[in-house]
Structures are given as structure tokens and as C-alpha cells.
Design a protein around this motif. Sequence first.
Motif, PDB file in Angstrom:
ATOM      1  N   LEU A  76       0.847  -1.194   0.000  1.00 63.20           N
ATOM      2  CA  LEU A  76       0.000   0.000   0.000  1.00 63.20           C
ATOM      3  C   LEU A  76       0.877   1.237   0.000  1.00 63.20           C
ATOM      4  O   LEU A  76       1.787   1.356   0.813  1.00 63.20           O
ATOM      5  CB  LEU A  76      -0.895   0.000   1.244  1.00 63.20           C
ATOM      6  N   GLU A  77       0.609   2.152  -0.924  1.00 65.59           N
ATOM      7  CA  GLU A  77       1.233   3.478  -0.929  1.00 65.59           C
ATOM      8  C   GLU A  77       0.112   4.495  -0.783  1.00 65.59           C
ATOM      9  O   GLU A  77      -0.867   4.441  -1.540  1.00 65.59           O
ATOM     10  CB  GLU A  77       2.014   3.732  -2.215  1.00 65.59           C
ATOM     11  N   GLU A  78       0.250   5.416   0.163  1.00 61.74           N
ATOM     12  CA  GLU A  78      -0.864   6.317   0.453  1.00 61.74           C
ATOM     13  C   GLU A  78      -0.389   7.708   0.845  1.00 61.74           C
ATOM     14  O   GLU A  78       0.732   7.906   1.318  1.00 61.74           O
ATOM     15  CB  GLU A  78      -1.719   5.735   1.579  1.00 61.74           C
ATOM     16  N   PHE A  79      -1.281   8.668   0.625  1.00 63.96           N
ATOM     17  CA  PHE A  79      -1.159   9.998   1.186  1.00 63.96           C
ATOM     18  C   PHE A  79      -1.910  10.007   2.515  1.00 63.96           C
ATOM     19  O   PHE A  79      -3.016   9.468   2.604  1.00 63.96           O
ATOM     20  CB  PHE A  79      -1.736  11.046   0.238  1.00 63.96           C
ATOM     21  N   THR A  80      -1.325  10.613   3.540  1.00 64.19           N
ATOM     22  CA  THR A  80      -1.896  10.521   4.879  1.00 64.19           C
ATOM     23  C   THR A  80      -2.217  11.899   5.459  1.00 64.19           C
ATOM     24  O   THR A  80      -1.630  12.913   5.078  1.00 64.19           O
ATOM     25  CB  THR A  80      -0.936   9.797   5.839  1.00 64.19           C
ATOM     26  N   TYR A  81      -3.146  11.894   6.394  1.00 65.45           N
ATOM     27  CA  TYR A  81      -3.507  13.084   7.160  1.00 65.45           C
ATOM     28  C   TYR A  81      -3.661  12.681   8.622  1.00 65.45           C
ATOM     29  O   TYR A  81      -4.296  11.662   8.926  1.00 65.45           O
ATOM     30  CB  TYR A  81      -4.803  13.701   6.647  1.00 65.45           C
ATOM     31  N   THR A  82      -3.071  13.460   9.521  1.00 64.94           N
ATOM     32  CA  THR A  82      -3.155  13.209  10.954  1.00 64.94           C
ATOM     33  C   THR A  82      -3.679  14.454  11.643  1.00 64.94           C
ATOM     34  O   THR A  82      -3.272  15.573  11.314  1.00 64.94           O
ATOM     35  CB  THR A  82      -1.770  12.851  11.529  1.00 64.94           C
ATOM     36  N   SER A  83      -4.586  14.270  12.606  1.00 65.67           N
ATOM     37  CA  SER A  83      -5.165  15.411  13.312  1.00 65.67           C
ATOM     38  C   SER A  83      -5.317  15.082  14.793  1.00 65.67           C
ATOM     39  O   SER A  83      -5.754  13.985  15.155  1.00 65.67           O
ATOM     40  CB  SER A  83      -6.537  15.763  12.728  1.00 65.67           C
ATOM     41  N   LEU A  84      -4.926  16.021  15.638  1.00 68.81           N
ATOM     42  CA  LEU A  84      -5.161  15.900  17.069  1.00 68.81           C
ATOM     43  C   LEU A  84      -6.582  16.390  17.348  1.00 68.81           C
ATOM     44  O   LEU A  84      -6.869  17.587  17.290  1.00 68.81           O
ATOM     45  CB  LEU A  84      -4.145  16.738  17.849  1.00 68.81           C
ATOM     46  N   ILE A  85      -7.468  15.460  17.660  1.00 72.52           N
ATOM     47  CA  ILE A  85      -8.875  15.805  17.884  1.00 72.52           C
ATOM     48  C   ILE A  85      -9.065  16.475  19.236  1.00 72.52           C
ATOM     49  O   ILE A  85      -9.773  17.475  19.379  1.00 72.52           O
ATOM     50  CB  ILE A  85      -9.753  14.544  17.789  1.00 72.52           C
ATOM     51  N   LYS A  86      -8.430  15.902  20.271  1.00 73.39           N
ATOM     52  CA  LYS A  86      -8.607  16.428  21.629  1.00 73.39           C
ATOM     53  C   LYS A  86      -7.385  16.091  22.461  1.00 73.39           C
ATOM     54  O   LYS A  86      -6.812  15.017  22.335  1.00 73.39           O
ATOM     55  CB  LYS A  86      -9.860  15.788  22.268  1.00 73.39           C
ATOM     56  N   ARG A  87      -6.977  17.042  23.304  1.00 72.65           N
ATOM     57  CA  ARG A  87      -5.887  16.803  24.241  1.00 72.65           C
ATOM     58  C   ARG A  87      -6.344  17.182  25.638  1.00 72.65           C
ATOM     59  O   ARG A  87      -6.956  18.233  25.844  1.00 72.65           O
ATOM     60  CB  ARG A  87      -4.648  17.596  23.858  1.00 72.65           C
ATOM     61  N   TRP A  88      -6.042  16.315  26.617  1.00 70.77           N
ATOM     62  CA  TRP A  88      -6.339  16.578  28.015  1.00 70.77           C
ATOM     63  C   TRP A  88      -5.025  16.724  28.766  1.00 70.77           C
ATOM     64  O   TRP A  88      -4.255  15.754  28.904  1.00 70.77           O
ATOM     65  CB  TRP A  88      -7.149  15.437  28.628  1.00 70.77           C
ATOM     66  N   ASN A  89      -4.732  17.925  29.241  1.00 68.72           N
ATOM     67  CA  ASN A  89      -3.538  18.174  30.037  1.00 68.72           C
ATOM     68  C   ASN A  89      -3.913  18.128  31.510  1.00 68.72           C
ATOM     69  O   ASN A  89      -4.604  19.014  32.016  1.00 68.72           O
ATOM     70  CB  ASN A  89      -2.934  19.537  29.691  1.00 68.72           C
ATOM     71  N   LEU A  90      -3.452  17.090  32.199  1.00 66.55           N
ATOM     72  CA  LEU A  90      -3.742  16.878  33.605  1.00 66.55           C
ATOM     73  C   LEU A  90      -2.505  17.233  34.427  1.00 66.55           C
ATOM     74  O   LEU A  90      -1.410  17.401  33.875  1.00 66.55           O
ATOM     75  CB  LEU A  90      -4.163  15.429  33.819  1.00 66.55           C
ATOM     76  N   PRO A  91      -2.627  17.370  35.755  1.00 66.22           N
ATOM     77  CA  PRO A  91      -1.471  17.814  36.548  1.00 66.22           C
ATOM     78  C   PRO A  91      -0.215  16.967  36.354  1.00 66.22           C
ATOM     79  O   PRO A  91       0.887  17.506  36.278  1.00 66.22           O
ATOM     80  CB  PRO A  91      -1.997  17.719  37.988  1.00 66.22           C
ATOM     81  N   ASN A  92      -0.367  15.657  36.275  1.00 65.93           N
ATOM     82  CA  ASN A  92       0.801  14.786  36.147  1.00 65.93           C
ATOM     83  C   ASN A  92       0.674  13.792  35.007  1.00 65.93           C
ATOM     84  O   ASN A  92       1.335  12.744  35.012  1.00 65.93           O
ATOM     85  CB  ASN A  92       1.029  14.028  37.460  1.00 65.93           C
ATOM     86  N   SER A  93      -0.163  14.108  34.046  1.00 64.77           N
ATOM     87  CA  SER A  93      -0.356  13.180  32.928  1.00 64.77           C
ATOM     88  C   SER A  93      -0.951  13.925  31.751  1.00 64.77           C
ATOM     89  O   SER A  93      -1.334  15.090  31.854  1.00 64.77           O
ATOM     90  CB  SER A  93      -1.273  12.027  33.344  1.00 64.77           C
ATOM     91  N   GLN A  94      -1.018  13.212  30.625  1.00 65.27           N
ATOM     92  CA  GLN A  94      -1.590  13.780  29.421  1.00 65.27           C
ATOM     93  C   GLN A  94      -2.307  12.682  28.647  1.00 65.27           C
ATOM     94  O   GLN A  94      -1.853  11.534  28.613  1.00 65.27           O
ATOM     95  CB  GLN A  94      -0.494  14.381  28.550  1.00 65.27           C
ATOM     96  N   ALA A  95      -3.436  13.026  28.016  1.00 66.80           N
ATOM     97  CA  ALA A  95      -4.175  12.085  27.187  1.00 66.80           C
ATOM     98  C   ALA A  95      -4.498  12.763  25.863  1.00 66.80           C
ATOM     99  O   ALA A  95      -4.704  13.984  25.812  1.00 66.80           O
ATOM    100  CB  ALA A  95      -5.458  11.628  27.882  1.00 66.80           C
ATOM    101  N   ASN A  96      -4.546  11.970  24.789  1.00 65.26           N
ATOM    102  CA  ASN A  96      -4.784  12.509  23.450  1.00 65.26           C
ATOM    103  C   ASN A  96      -5.711  11.594  22.670  1.00 65.26           C
ATOM    104  O   ASN A  96      -5.674  10.362  22.816  1.00 65.26           O
ATOM    105  CB  ASN A  96      -3.464  12.613  22.673  1.00 65.26           C
ATOM    106  N   LEU A  97      -6.513  12.209  21.826  1.00 64.32           N
ATOM    107  CA  LEU A  97      -7.330  11.480  20.866  1.00 64.32           C
ATOM    108  C   LEU A  97      -6.965  11.961  19.477  1.00 64.32           C
ATOM    109  O   LEU A  97      -7.039  13.161  19.196  1.00 64.32           O
ATOM    110  CB  LEU A  97      -8.827  11.703  21.130  1.00 64.32           C
ATOM    111  N   TRP A  98      -6.541  11.031  18.602  1.00 61.52           N
ATOM    112  CA  TRP A  98      -6.043  11.361  17.276  1.00 61.52           C
ATOM    113  C   TRP A  98      -6.918  10.751  16.191  1.00 61.52           C
ATOM    114  O   TRP A  98      -7.486   9.676  16.359  1.00 61.52           O
ATOM    115  CB  TRP A  98      -4.639  10.799  17.076  1.00 61.52           C
ATOM    116  N   PHE A  99      -6.979  11.451  15.068  1.00 58.92           N
ATOM    117  CA  PHE A  99      -7.483  10.849  13.830  1.00 58.92           C
ATOM    118  C   PHE A  99      -6.290  10.626  12.920  1.00 58.92           C
ATOM    119  O   PHE A  99      -5.444  11.502  12.734  1.00 58.92           O
ATOM    120  CB  PHE A  99      -8.480  11.773  13.119  1.00 58.92           C
ATOM    121  N   THR A 100      -6.204   9.441  12.337  1.00 58.06           N
ATOM    122  CA  THR A 100      -5.195   9.151  11.326  1.00 58.06           C
ATOM    123  C   THR A 100      -5.880   8.476  10.150  1.00 58.06           C
ATOM    124  O   THR A 100      -6.740   7.608  10.333  1.00 58.06           O
ATOM    125  CB  THR A 100      -4.098   8.219  11.866  1.00 58.06           C
ATOM    126  N   GLY A 101      -5.525   8.875   8.948  1.00 55.86           N
ATOM    127  CA  GLY A 101      -6.160   8.279   7.785  1.00 55.86           C
ATOM    128  C   GLY A 101      -5.398   8.579   6.516  1.00 55.86           C
ATOM    129  O   GLY A 101      -4.485   9.402   6.500  1.00 55.86           O
TER     130      GLY A 101
END
Length: 223
Positions: A76-101
Motif C-alpha cells: 500500500l502506498e498512500e497519502f496521509t492526514y493526521t489530526s489531534l482531535i482532543k488533548r487533556w492536560n492533567l497535573p501529572n499526565s496527558q491524554a490525546n485522541l487522534w485521527f489518522t487516515g
Amino acid sequence: MQLSSCFKLLLKFGLFISSVNAFAGPMGFKDSFMVMGDFNSNWREAFINYAITPRDAFGVGATYMRSDDKSKTRTLEEFTYTSLIKRWNLPNSQANLWFTGGIGAIQGENDLTGKDHRFDKVMVTPGVQYDYETTRVYFAAAHRLYRAEHINHDFTSARAGFSFYETDYDKTQPWAILEARNMNGLSDKIEVTPMLRLINKSYFVEGGINNSGQPRFNFMYIF
């Protein structure tokens, strides 16, 4: 590098300014390039993308897939797009939700009844990834569709890990990682791979052997 510069760079990466962290995201900071590869006997993937904003990146990728019984191969050869949908910055941690396609061309061979059946089709690959990390623990889960006409090779993975100890930004930090993954239509079993990860500044490398006895190597570099 001055301490303030290190902190600024880590913030751009979306990491903690207290230490090196697990590079969970599939893109870097604005105006950066990310190069990444994942290689074993049945799965080989490489891509590069460029972040046009802190949340969006475009790139190109190439993937080789093979079934466990070696009767099917895909490229497979493809053109790609990545987007950070949501980021949660917590006092001692971090969480992320990404779209990749992506969208691209898939070529393949199916060895059926002693004959090669070749095809060339358009494939789309939308997916999502969720990750959570601190300076000592890491978790990620992803699901990505690999769809073309009469083809479904949807990919699911989950990984978790921990660091052995915290380090300064300019020192290497070792991690223990365990990943489970499966690709529909190419494998009937779940591939499980324990790996050792080494992180230093803007790169990481991983190596391990899966439950089929196959070696695996991953790398990522941001610049």
C-alpha cells in the motif's frame, strides 16, 4: 541546549517539562517532520509527515502486509492526514485522541488453487488512536480501517508500558512495552510482542520478538 529551550521543545511535543516521556503521538510539533518505521516478517510500514499546525500533519506512507500462511501479500502506498482531535492536560499526565487516515493504491496477490490472483485497487484507511501517558506509564489503543473493494484488513492494536526510571531530557530512558495487535483477513491470531524501548530527546527505538518467534523493530525520529 539551554534549560528554557528544552522546556519549550518538550511542550511542543506535548510532553512534560519534568522529564522525557513516551512519544505516543503520530505527529510532532508545528513545522516538524516525523519519520517512523515498524518492521517484522509480515508487517513493514514506513511513513513521513509534516506538521502544518500544532494539530495537523500531512504525509506519505508505504506498507507491506503478508498473511501468516504467506499465501497473501499486500503493498500500500498512500497519502496521509493526521489530526489531534482532543488533548487533556492533567497535573501529572496527558491524554490525546487522534485521527489518522489516508488514501492510496493497494496491490496484492492471493495464491488460490495454485494460481496467482493479482489486483490493484484504491484503498482508504481512516482510524483513531487514544493514548495516555505520564513520565512513568504509557497506554495506547488504536483502530484503523483498511478498506478497498471486497477487501477488509481492519487493524486493531493496544499497547502498555512503563519506564524503569526517570531521566533528564538529554539522557536515554528505557521502557518496557507490551503490544497486542491483529489485522483482519491476514491473521487469525493476535500478535503479542514484548519490547524494550529507548527514548532520547527527539527519537525512540524499540525491539522485541513476538509470540511467533519473529523479531520486530520500530523507530521514530522528529526533526
